[in-house]
Design a protein around this motif. Structure first.
Motif, PDB file in Angstrom:
ATOM      1  N   ILE A  74      10.595  -4.421  36.369  1.00 49.28           N
ATOM      2  CA  ILE A  74      11.686  -4.866  37.224  1.00 49.28           C
ATOM      3  C   ILE A  74      12.159  -3.711  38.096  1.00 49.28           C
ATOM      4  O   ILE A  74      11.895  -2.542  37.801  1.00 49.28           O
ATOM      5  CB  ILE A  74      12.882  -5.409  36.412  1.00 49.28           C
ATOM      6  N   ILE A  75      12.828  -4.061  39.178  1.00 53.01           N
ATOM      7  CA  ILE A  75      13.450  -3.069  40.060  1.00 53.01           C
ATOM      8  C   ILE A  75      14.857  -2.808  39.551  1.00 53.01           C
ATOM      9  O   ILE A  75      15.670  -3.732  39.447  1.00 53.01           O
ATOM     10  CB  ILE A  75      13.470  -3.572  41.506  1.00 53.01           C
ATOM     11  N   TYR A  76      15.128  -1.555  39.185  1.00 54.11           N
ATOM     12  CA  TYR A  76      16.435  -1.190  38.627  1.00 54.11           C
ATOM     13  C   TYR A  76      17.205  -0.370  39.657  1.00 54.11           C
ATOM     14  O   TYR A  76      16.904   0.797  39.883  1.00 54.11           O
ATOM     15  CB  TYR A  76      16.243  -0.380  37.343  1.00 54.11           C
ATOM     16  N   PRO A  77      18.210  -0.976  40.314  1.00 50.68           N
ATOM     17  CA  PRO A  77      18.974  -0.249  41.330  1.00 50.68           C
ATOM     18  C   PRO A  77      19.799   0.880  40.707  1.00 50.68           C
ATOM     19  O   PRO A  77      20.523   0.659  39.734  1.00 50.68           O
ATOM     20  CB  PRO A  77      19.897  -1.334  41.928  1.00 50.68           C
ATOM     21  N   LEU A  78      19.660   2.087  41.247  1.00 51.09           N
ATOM     22  CA  LEU A  78      20.480   3.212  40.806  1.00 51.09           C
ATOM     23  C   LEU A  78      21.800   3.232  41.557  1.00 51.09           C
ATOM     24  O   LEU A  78      22.869   3.344  40.962  1.00 51.09           O
ATOM     25  CB  LEU A  78      19.731   4.521  41.023  1.00 51.09           C
ATOM     26  N   GLY A  83      26.935   4.774  54.629  1.00 51.57           N
ATOM     27  CA  GLY A  83      27.766   5.853  55.150  1.00 51.57           C
ATOM     28  C   GLY A  83      28.046   6.884  54.072  1.00 51.57           C
ATOM     29  O   GLY A  83      27.138   7.359  53.388  1.00 51.57           O
ATOM     30  N   ASP A  84      29.320   7.199  53.853  1.00 55.51           N
ATOM     31  CA  ASP A  84      29.695   8.174  52.837  1.00 55.51           C
ATOM     32  C   ASP A  84      30.264   7.512  51.588  1.00 55.51           C
ATOM     33  O   ASP A  84      31.008   8.119  50.833  1.00 55.51           O
ATOM     34  CB  ASP A  84      30.714   9.173  53.396  1.00 55.51           C
ATOM     35  N   ARG A  85      29.895   6.240  51.379  1.00 57.43           N
ATOM     36  CA  ARG A  85      30.365   5.506  50.198  1.00 57.43           C
ATOM     37  C   ARG A  85      29.158   4.899  49.482  1.00 57.43           C
ATOM     38  O   ARG A  85      28.159   4.535  50.114  1.00 57.43           O
ATOM     39  CB  ARG A  85      31.330   4.382  50.584  1.00 57.43           C
ATOM     40  N   CYS A  86      29.244   4.802  48.171  1.00 55.65           N
ATOM     41  CA  CYS A  86      28.152   4.175  47.435  1.00 55.65           C
ATOM     42  C   CYS A  86      28.711   3.351  46.282  1.00 55.65           C
ATOM     43  O   CYS A  86      29.847   3.562  45.833  1.00 55.65           O
ATOM     44  CB  CYS A  86      27.170   5.222  46.909  1.00 55.65           C
ATOM     45  N   ILE A  87      27.910   2.416  45.811  1.00 54.10           N
ATOM     46  CA  ILE A  87      28.263   1.607  44.648  1.00 54.10           C
ATOM     47  C   ILE A  87      27.071   1.574  43.709  1.00 54.10           C
ATOM     48  O   ILE A  87      25.926   1.708  44.132  1.00 54.10           O
ATOM     49  CB  ILE A  87      28.683   0.170  45.026  1.00 54.10           C
ATOM     50  N   ARG A  88      27.340   1.395  42.420  1.00 58.80           N
ATOM     51  CA  ARG A  88      26.296   1.270  41.418  1.00 58.80           C
ATOM     52  C   ARG A  88      26.305  -0.163  40.907  1.00 58.80           C
ATOM     53  O   ARG A  88      27.254  -0.569  40.222  1.00 58.80           O
ATOM     54  CB  ARG A  88      26.512   2.241  40.257  1.00 58.80           C
ATOM     55  N   LEU A 112      27.376  -6.449  42.229  1.00 53.35           N
ATOM     56  CA  LEU A 112      27.557  -5.160  42.883  1.00 53.35           C
ATOM     57  C   LEU A 112      28.746  -4.401  42.311  1.00 53.35           C
ATOM     58  O   LEU A 112      28.692  -3.180  42.133  1.00 53.35           O
ATOM     59  CB  LEU A 112      27.733  -5.372  44.386  1.00 53.35           C
ATOM     60  N   THR A 113      29.849  -5.105  42.087  1.00 58.72           N
ATOM     61  CA  THR A 113      31.051  -4.562  41.459  1.00 58.72           C
ATOM     62  C   THR A 113      31.603  -5.665  40.556  1.00 58.72           C
ATOM     63  O   THR A 113      31.075  -6.780  40.568  1.00 58.72           O
ATOM     64  CB  THR A 113      32.133  -4.169  42.500  1.00 58.72           C
ATOM     65  N   PRO A 114      32.655  -5.401  39.787  1.00 56.46           N
ATOM     66  CA  PRO A 114      33.211  -6.471  38.951  1.00 56.46           C
ATOM     67  C   PRO A 114      33.657  -7.712  39.728  1.00 56.46           C
ATOM     68  O   PRO A 114      33.797  -8.780  39.136  1.00 56.46           O
ATOM     69  CB  PRO A 114      34.407  -5.788  38.281  1.00 56.46           C
ATOM     70  N   GLU A 151      34.355  -0.790  50.749  1.00 59.42           N
ATOM     71  CA  GLU A 151      35.758  -0.458  51.026  1.00 59.42           C
ATOM     72  C   GLU A 151      36.621  -0.559  49.777  1.00 59.42           C
ATOM     73  O   GLU A 151      37.799  -0.234  49.818  1.00 59.42           O
ATOM     74  CB  GLU A 151      36.323  -1.406  52.089  1.00 59.42           C
ATOM     75  N   SER A 152      36.042  -1.023  48.681  1.00 57.76           N
ATOM     76  CA  SER A 152      36.833  -1.330  47.493  1.00 57.76           C
ATOM     77  C   SER A 152      37.076  -0.104  46.631  1.00 57.76           C
ATOM     78  O   SER A 152      36.449   0.944  46.808  1.00 57.76           O
ATOM     79  CB  SER A 152      36.125  -2.406  46.659  1.00 57.76           C
ATOM     80  N   VAL A 153      37.962  -0.259  45.652  1.00 55.91           N
ATOM     81  CA  VAL A 153      38.251   0.822  44.710  1.00 55.91           C
ATOM     82  C   VAL A 153      37.066   1.109  43.795  1.00 55.91           C
ATOM     83  O   VAL A 153      37.055   2.124  43.091  1.00 55.91           O
ATOM     84  CB  VAL A 153      39.486   0.467  43.843  1.00 55.91           C
ATOM     85  N   PHE A 154      36.072   0.237  43.799  1.00 52.59           N
ATOM     86  CA  PHE A 154      34.900   0.430  42.943  1.00 52.59           C
ATOM     87  C   PHE A 154      33.846   1.315  43.593  1.00 52.59           C
ATOM     88  O   PHE A 154      32.897   1.739  42.929  1.00 52.59           O
ATOM     89  CB  PHE A 154      34.273  -0.924  42.599  1.00 52.59           C
ATOM     90  N   ALA A 155      33.984   1.593  44.889  1.00 52.38           N
ATOM     91  CA  ALA A 155      33.030   2.437  45.590  1.00 52.38           C
ATOM     92  C   ALA A 155      33.323   3.909  45.306  1.00 52.38           C
ATOM     93  O   ALA A 155      34.470   4.297  45.056  1.00 52.38           O
ATOM     94  CB  ALA A 155      33.090   2.173  47.092  1.00 52.38           C
ATOM     95  N   MET A 156      32.273   4.717  45.324  1.00 49.54           N
ATOM     96  CA  MET A 156      32.405   6.148  45.069  1.00 49.54           C
ATOM     97  C   MET A 156      32.174   6.947  46.347  1.00 49.54           C
ATOM     98  O   MET A 156      31.401   6.524  47.216  1.00 49.54           O
ATOM     99  CB  MET A 156      31.399   6.588  44.006  1.00 49.54           C
ATOM    100  N   GLU A 157      32.842   8.080  46.439  1.00 48.77           N
ATOM    101  CA  GLU A 157      32.652   8.972  47.586  1.00 48.77           C
ATOM    102  C   GLU A 157      31.308   9.685  47.461  1.00 48.77           C
ATOM    103  O   GLU A 157      30.863  10.011  46.368  1.00 48.77           O
ATOM    104  CB  GLU A 157      33.755  10.032  47.621  1.00 48.77           C
TER     105      GLU A 157
END
Length: 217
Positions: A74-78, A83-88, A112-114, A151-157
């Motif tokens: 399977i493809i496991y997204p890291l 831009g300058d934001r990422c999500i796991r 993508l997020t909760p 744009e959410s609080v779940f995104a990381m810098e």
């Protein structure tokens, strides 16, 4: 007008009417709905995902690994970067492959997020080996979701290829860390219930400020 930090993609005044990160995190821990029995407000720890969010599509970069499972590879997204934001992504809920003679189109459905479900779409011909993370790959992709998880609080810098993580401690321990240049590992498990004997851990979070312990749950 800035958009709401919940990631709905709506302006603050049309959504939670709040721009404090910690207050938004606390609000998103609950979904409120009316009980059929007595019309009282009942709380739940499971938000109504994508409820009322506008459909959206974004271009980003996916970093992933190939994972061997009983069901096959399977493809496991890291993580997903925009831009300058990422999500796991939190879960992998489906994988579809469309083929022709020259290319494959991959579609990965995931949480993508909760509070954001979405689909990551990319072409295998665009995949490149990632030299930054051993055994991983990266590819330009399209992200279809509701609202804007970046744009959410779940995104990381992010700074280049580095993710901003924070270690929360007391003022006294902060001085010891800065003076020594080292972190002292914790003897407690991540659940805080077991004392570890063989190794200790150092804990980091993407939350820049902790105002109550529940934010780490």
């Amino acid at each position: 007008m800035a958009n709401c930090l919940c990631g709905s993609g709506l302006p603050i005044e049309e959504c939670h009417k709040e721009n404090d990160l910690n207050k938004i995190r606390k609000l998103l821990r609950y979904s409120f709905f009316l009980s059929n029995k007595d019309n009282e407000r009942v709380s739940s720890f499971f938000p109504l995902r994508n409820a009322g969010f506008l459909n959206a599509s974004y271009n980003g970069v996916l970093r992933f690994q190939l994972a061997q499972t009983p069901a096959g590879i399977i493809i496991y997204p890291l993580f997903l970067k925009k831009g300058d934001r990422c999500i796991r992504p939190l879960t992998i809920d489906g994988l579809a492959i469309a083929k022709d003679e020259k290319d494959e189109l991959i579609s990965v459905t995931c949480m993508l997020t909760p509070i954001h479900h979405g689909t990551i779409i990319f072409h295998t011909k665009d995949v490149k080996r990632d030299n930054f993370i051993e055994g991983s790959f990266y590819v330009n992709c399209e992200i279809k979701t509701g609202g804007n998880p970046f744009e959410s609080v779940f995104a990381m810098e992010m700074n280049g290829e580095r993710i901003a993580l924070y270690h929360h401690t007391s003022e006294e321990n902060e001085k010891l860390i800065l003076s020594s240049g080292y972190f002292k590992g914790s003897k407690w498990s991540i659940q805080g219930t077991n004392e570890l004997s063989e190794y200790h851990n150092i804990y980091f979070t993407s939350i820049p400020k902790i105002v109550c312990g529940n934010l780490l749950m």
